[in-house]
Design a protein around this motif. Structure first.
Motif: not given
Length: 227
Positions: A48-52, A98-104, A128-131
């Motif tokens: 999982i990557f949530t930022s460049a 690819v999703l728009r944000n961590a919640d999605e 901390d949405v994912l964890d």
């Protein structure tokens, strides 16, 4: 009209997109630094990557992924946002989702990927949405911190008609020593907008996508009345 951008953006691009008659300043409000960690085997894990910055720090530390889906232990790559996707492609890798944000992303994983094991390569203050959500569903999930984000907390004495924000940490850094009053507030996506709403009761204009192109389109329409 004078607009503040809370990160450095090419002035030529801004002038082209918004017009040469608009005054624009760019002030960095956060600083990121890659952490040095030993690379390890990623076999059997989904990534999982949530930022460049998470992507670039991953490769700077010598990690590599196996995208060959015909292989037994290949790595599925999940990411948040088009900028993160572009950084992966720059390094020669695609994305499984690819999703728009961590919640999605969290909702997608809970619904479709319960039997995968996840490693999240991120910064020290990642949301901390994912964890918070994945372990509750007995989904294997671990954060790997590969960079630090520092809130610079600059004092900004200039007065602006509008200010543009690109991350929750950028919002907090600005809010530490500055006021949101008497400015129109522009946010890149809902995650950053949520942090703005914690800090102020001012209305927030939110871009449809998590890209600079989408933000500039919003500014032209809602702030400059050009579209």
């Amino acid at each position: 009209m004078k607009i503040l951008f809370t990160k450095t953006i090419d002035p030529a691009l801004l002038s082209k997109e918004l017009g040469e008659d608009i005054l624009m300043d760019c002030v960095e409000v956060i600083r990121t630094n890659t952490l040095k960690i030993p690379a390890f085997d990623l076999k059997d894990y989904s990534l999982i990557f949530t930022s460049a910055k998470g992507v670039s720090s991953f490769f700077e530390n010598g990690f590599t992924a196996n995208e060959d889906f015909t292989a037994k232990n290949y790595n599925r790559i999940y990411c948040v946002g088009e900028k993160t996707k572009k950084e992966l492609r720059k390094n020669g890798f695609g994305t499984f989702k690819v999703l728009r944000n961590a919640d999605e992303l969290s909702k997608f994983i809970v619904t479709h990927c319960q039997h995968e094991k996840f490693l999240h390569f991120c910064g020290n203050i990642a949301l901390d949405v994912l964890d918070r959500n994945l372990p509750l569903q007995n989904i294997s999930y671990r954060k790997i911190t590969v960079y630090n984000t520092e809130e610079i907390n600059p004092v900004i004495t200039e007065k602006y008609h509008a200010a543009v924000f690109f991350s929750p940490s950028g919002v907090r850094s600005f809010a530490n020593r500055n006021s949101f009053e008497d400015m129109k507030l522009i946010s890149i996506g809902e995650t950053t907008a949520a942090e703005l709403r914690k800090q102020t009761s001012q209305p927030v204009f939110v871009s449809e996508g998590n890209t600079l192109k989408s933000v500039l389109k919003l500014i032209r329409k809602e702030i400059l009345n050009k579209d």
